[in-house]
Scaffold this active site. Structure first.
Site, short mmCIF file in Angstrom:
data_model
loop_
_atom_site.label_atom_id
_atom_site.label_comp_id
_atom_site.label_asym_id
_atom_site.label_seq_id
_atom_site.Cartn_x
_atom_site.Cartn_y
_atom_site.Cartn_z
N PHE B 120 21.48 39.25 -11.58
CA PHE B 120 22.69 39.64 -10.28
C PHE B 120 23.63 39.77 -11.35
O PHE B 120 24.01 38.74 -12.06
CB PHE B 120 22.17 38.90 -9.23
CG PHE B 120 23.46 38.93 -8.38
CD1 PHE B 120 22.87 40.80 -7.13
CD2 PHE B 120 24.44 38.75 -7.84
CE1 PHE B 120 24.03 40.99 -6.88
CE2 PHE B 120 25.20 39.02 -6.94
CZ PHE B 120 24.74 40.36 -6.13
N ASP B 191 16.85 32.08 -11.63
CA ASP B 191 17.70 32.36 -10.71
C ASP B 191 16.60 32.64 -9.89
O ASP B 191 15.98 33.96 -9.50
CB ASP B 191 18.52 33.63 -11.07
CG ASP B 191 19.78 33.41 -9.31
OD1 ASP B 191 18.92 33.37 -8.40
OD2 ASP B 191 20.70 34.41 -9.32
N TYR B 216 20.74 32.62 1.81
CA TYR B 216 20.93 33.01 3.25
C TYR B 216 20.67 34.38 2.23
O TYR B 216 20.19 35.32 3.83
CB TYR B 216 23.01 33.90 2.89
CG TYR B 216 22.88 34.47 1.73
CD1 TYR B 216 23.06 35.74 1.47
CD2 TYR B 216 24.14 33.52 1.17
CE1 TYR B 216 23.53 36.46 0.57
CE2 TYR B 216 24.58 34.49 0.31
CZ TYR B 216 24.56 35.37 -0.73
OH TYR B 216 25.27 35.91 -1.74
N LYS B 217 19.72 34.77 1.92
CA LYS B 217 18.53 35.99 1.91
C LYS B 217 16.81 35.47 2.88
O LYS B 217 16.59 35.44 3.59
CB LYS B 217 18.14 35.88 0.59
CG LYS B 217 19.57 36.22 -0.24
CD LYS B 217 19.09 37.27 -1.42
CE LYS B 217 20.42 37.17 -2.30
NZ LYS B 217 21.12 38.22 -1.60
N ARG B 363 16.95 50.33 -1.14
CA ARG B 363 15.71 49.09 -1.73
C ARG B 363 15.67 48.38 -0.31
O ARG B 363 16.18 48.89 0.95
CB ARG B 363 16.82 48.22 -2.04
CG ARG B 363 16.69 47.00 -2.22
CD ARG B 363 17.56 45.69 -2.87
NE ARG B 363 18.45 45.31 -1.96
CZ ARG B 363 19.26 43.58 -2.02
NH1 ARG B 363 19.64 43.61 -3.35
NH2 ARG B 363 19.52 43.12 -0.75
#
Lengths: 404, 404
Positions: B120, B191, B216-217, B363
Site C-alpha cells: 500500500f 503490515d 477500520y477494515k 475489488r
C-alpha cells in the site's frame, strides 16, 4: 445562589449549551473540556447514519475527506490564523514532531532548539526524540521562562514555546518574542494547548511561523480529540513533511509509488483521520460560532480575578503560583500547597474539580462558556472549608492514583 | 433467496450483530467495515456518561489510560501475538514510521529497506520520508512481489511487506519469508491491514519482528479507527522509539523534563489517545469474542470460491487479477476491466458495493461475519446484468469523483 457579576454576562446563556454534571463545579476545562450538549446527538448521527448507512460512501457523501481542513479552518478563526493554514490531525505530540522537523529543515545551518522548562513535557520529549533520530548535532536548550529572551541568539534554529505554562498559567508575549526570534533569524513555533479557545490569539498578527494545539481542552472536543497544527502561508510550500503519509500526498487516490507532497497545509496530513473523534470536535466547535473571543477573555479575567482575590483573602495557606498580573496569564490560576495532591482529592470529593500537577501545584482552569461567578464563589467556599477543617488530611485523599 | 451453502454456516448468526443497510450487498469490508449493531449505544454511553459525567475522572474511572493496551491485547488474540505485544494507537502510516525507525536502529550497519510495488503506497511513502529525514544513506528497494525472496540479502536491514496485496489479494507466505529474512540477518516487518480479522494470522509462530495494521477494515472499528502495532517481545526493550511522546514515557504523570521510555510495548505510545474512536474500536472487537478465526477463514474461502467461479462462468469480460490458488490469497477477489471505474459505479448504484483501484481493478472483499453465499450469488447476478446490458457505459458512471 447568584452573584452580581453574573447579571450582565453576555456569555451566561452559553452554559445551557453544555452538559455540566449536577453538583460539579468544573475548574478543569484546561485538562478536558465539558461535553457540549448537542455533541451526543451529532455523534450518534455520524455513527448510525454516516458510517452505518453510507459506509465507504461517507468519504464523499459526508465530507469526511475534507474534515481535517474544515475543522482546521474553524479553529483558525479562533487563533487569528489565515484561511487554509490549520489542519486538524493526529495528537499534539505528533504535530510537534511534524512541525519541528519541518522547521529545522528551513534552518539547516543552525543546530539549536530553544525551549523552556515550563513547557509541557511532551513537547520537550518529542524534540529530544527528533534530535536523537536526526543525530546531526542538534541541541535542545531548555532554560527557565525568564531566560528565554536572553537566549535568543543567531545560533537558534527554532524557538519552541508553549504560550501558556500548563502549571502556572504564565503567558508569554507571543508577538514580542516572535519578533525577537525573527530578528535573530530564528523561527517561532508556538504551542497553543492552553490558548486556543481560552482567549484571543493572533498568530498572523504576531507573524508566528508554526503552531500546534489541543482539541480537548478549551475546544471541548472530547477525550483525546484530534489536535491541530498551523503553518504560516509563506512556509507552506517550502517545508518537507517528515511524516509522509498518503493523506498528505498530492493525489492520495492515484496510489503512486512515490510520495509527492500535497499543496499548502494539506501536506501536513499523514494517515486516515479518525472520523468519529474529528466529528465530535467539529460539532463541539459550534458553540464558538456566535461568541466573541474578546467576550471570552473579558469574562475569563473577571472569573480569575474573583477567584484569586477570594482565595487570597480566605485561604492564606495557599501560595499563588500564577502571575498576579492578568496580562501575563492565561485562563487559569494555580497555587502551591505542600499537600496539594490531597487538597485536590478533597476538593474533587466535594464536587470542585481542578487539577494537581506535581510536585505541589493545584490548578484551576476558568472556562467562561460554562462557568459563572457564582460557581467561583461556591468553589472558594468549599476550599475554605476544606483548609479550615483540614479535611484534606486523610489517607483517603493522600493515596495517589495512577492518573489524575 | 437462500443458498444451500448457507444452511450449515456457524457464522450465519453473526450477521444480526451488524447493521447491514437494507438493499446493500457490501463487498467493501476491506475498505471500511460495517457498523456492529451495538456500537452506537456503547459510544453513546462513552460520550454521555464517561465523558459527560466523569469528565477528567474518566481517565481513572473508565480505564481510558489503559485502553490502548486493552484494545491491543484484544487484537493480539486475532493475529497470533503474545500478550502485551500490541498497542492500539495513531494511524497505520504513523505506526509504519515508528516501527521502521525502531527497526533500522537495530541494524545500524545495514542500509536497505526491502519492499514491493504491491505494498500500500502509504507504507512506501512513510519509508521514503524516514529515509530522507535520516539522510544517512538508507535506500528503499521496491521490487515486484515475485522478486522479493530473491532480493533478501545480507544488505537488507528490514523487509517491509504487506501480507495481502490491497489490489490483487495476493498473500505472502509470512512464515517462509520471515525465516528467509532472518537467515540473512534482516528483520521482518509485516503490515496486516488486509489480514487482521480476515483470517488467522500467527505472528509469534512466524517469528515476525514487527507488524502494523488497520482498525477500520476487517476489525470494523469505524472510519479512521486507530491502528495498531506489534513489537516482538525480544525487541521491546531494545528499541528506541522515534516519536517520544508523553504517553510512552516511563512515568507520564511525573512530568519529568527528560524522556525515558516506558516498559515494553508501552513505549510505542505517543500522544493522548482518541478515546471516542478507540472506544468504538474496542466495542467493535466484541463480535470476535465468540468466533474462531479458523471458521472465518473456512467461510471466507467458500465465499471467495463461489464468487470466483460464478463470475468466471457468467462475466467473461472480466480478467482475474487475484491468484487462483486460495492458499496465496487473502479474503478478496479482484478483476481487471478496462472500464472498471464505471463498472464499480454501476454496481454501487444497484447496491453492490465494492471498490475500484486504479488503473483498472475492481475489488471485492469478503467478510464472513456479515456476508452469506446468497449475497454472493445476488452480487454476481447484478454484475452479470450490468455487463450483459452494458449498463456501466454511461457518463453518469464514468465521471470520476474525488474519492472512492
Amino acid at each position: 445562589m447568584s452573584h452580581p457579576l453574573d447579571q450582565n454576562d453576555p456569555l451566561a446563556v452559553k452554559r445551557q449549551a453544555f452538559q455540566v454534571p449536577d453538583g460539579v463545579i468544573y475548574l478543569d476545562g484546561n485538562s478536558l473540556g465539558v461535553l457540549p450538549a448537542h455533541v451526543p446527538a451529532r455523534l450518534q448521527q455520524v455513527v448510525a447514519q454516516e458510517w452505518g448507512n453510507s459506509l465507504i460512501r461517507g468519504w464523499n457523501d459526508h465530507g469526511w475527506f475534507d474534515l481535517p481542513a474544515k475543522v482546521g479552518n474553524r479553529i483558525a478563526r479562533l487563533i487569528g490564523a489565515e484561511e487554509n493554514t490549520v489542519v486538524a490531525a493526529d495528537s499534539t505530540s505528533i504535530n510537534v514532531f511534524k512541525v519541528l522537523a519541518a522547521a529545522l529543515q528551513l534552518r539547516p545551518d543552525r543546530k539549536i532548539i530553544l525551549s523552556d522548562n515550563g513547557n509541557f513535557p511532551t513537547d520537550l520529549y518529542m524534540a529530544q526524540g527528533l534530535r536523537d533520530l536526526l543525530d546531526r548535532g542538534h541541541e535542545l536548550h531548555v532554560v527557565s521562562p525568564d531566560e528565554v529572551e536572553a537566549n535568543i541568539t543567531d545560533e537558534i534554529a527554532v524557538m519552541m514555546l508553549t504560550e501558556v505554562d500548563y502549571r502556572t498559567g504564565r503567558r508569554y508575549d507571543m508577538s514580542a518574542l516572535t519578533e525577537k526570534a525573527h530578528a535573530s533569524g530564528a523561527l517561532a513555533f508556538w504551542d497553543l494547548a492552553h490558548s486556543a479557545g481560552a482567549f484571543p490569539v493572533d498568530l498572523a498578527g504576531a507573524k508566528a511561523d508554526f503552531a500546534v494545539g489541543c482539541g480537548y481542552k478549551y475546544l471541548n472536543g472530547g477525550p483525546g480529540a484530534p489536535a491541530f497544527l498551523y503553518v504560516a502561508p509563506k512556509h507552506q510550500d517550502q517545508i518537507t513533511p517528515p511524516l509522509t503519509g498518503w493523506m498528505g500526498h498530492d493525489a492520495p487516490f492515484a496510489f503512486d509509488l512515490d510520495y509527492r507532497p500535497g499543496t499548502g497545509i494539506d501536506r501536513m496530513r499523514v494517515g486516515t483521520p479518525p472520523i468519529l473523534a474529528l466529528s465530535a470536535l467539529d460539532a463541539a466547535l459550534d458553540v464558538f460560532d456566535d461568541v466573541s473571543m474578546n467576550d471570552i477573555r473579558t469574562k475569563s479575567l473577571s472569573l480569575c480575578e474573583l477567584f484569586l482575590s477570594e482565595v487570597e483573602a480566605r485561604c492564606p495557606n495557599l501560595e499563588l503560583a500564577s502571575p498576579r498580573d492578568p496580562n501575563v496569564r492565561g485562563s487559569q490560576i494555580s497555587f502551591r500547597f505542600k499537600e496539594g495532591y490531597a487538597l485536590m482529592q478533597a476538593l474533587i470529593a466535594k464536587g470542585v474539580i481542578g487539577d494537581f500537577r506535581a510536585p505541589d501545584v493545584v490548578r484551576f482552569g476558568f472556562t467562561p462558556l460554562y462557568l459563572s461567578h457564582a460557581d467561583v464563589m461556591r468553589a472558594v467556599d468549599i476550599m475554605e472549608e476544606i483548609l479550615r477543617d483540614r479535611l484534606w488530611d486523610s489517607e483517603e485523599y493522600k493515596t495517589r492514583q495512577k492518573v489524575t
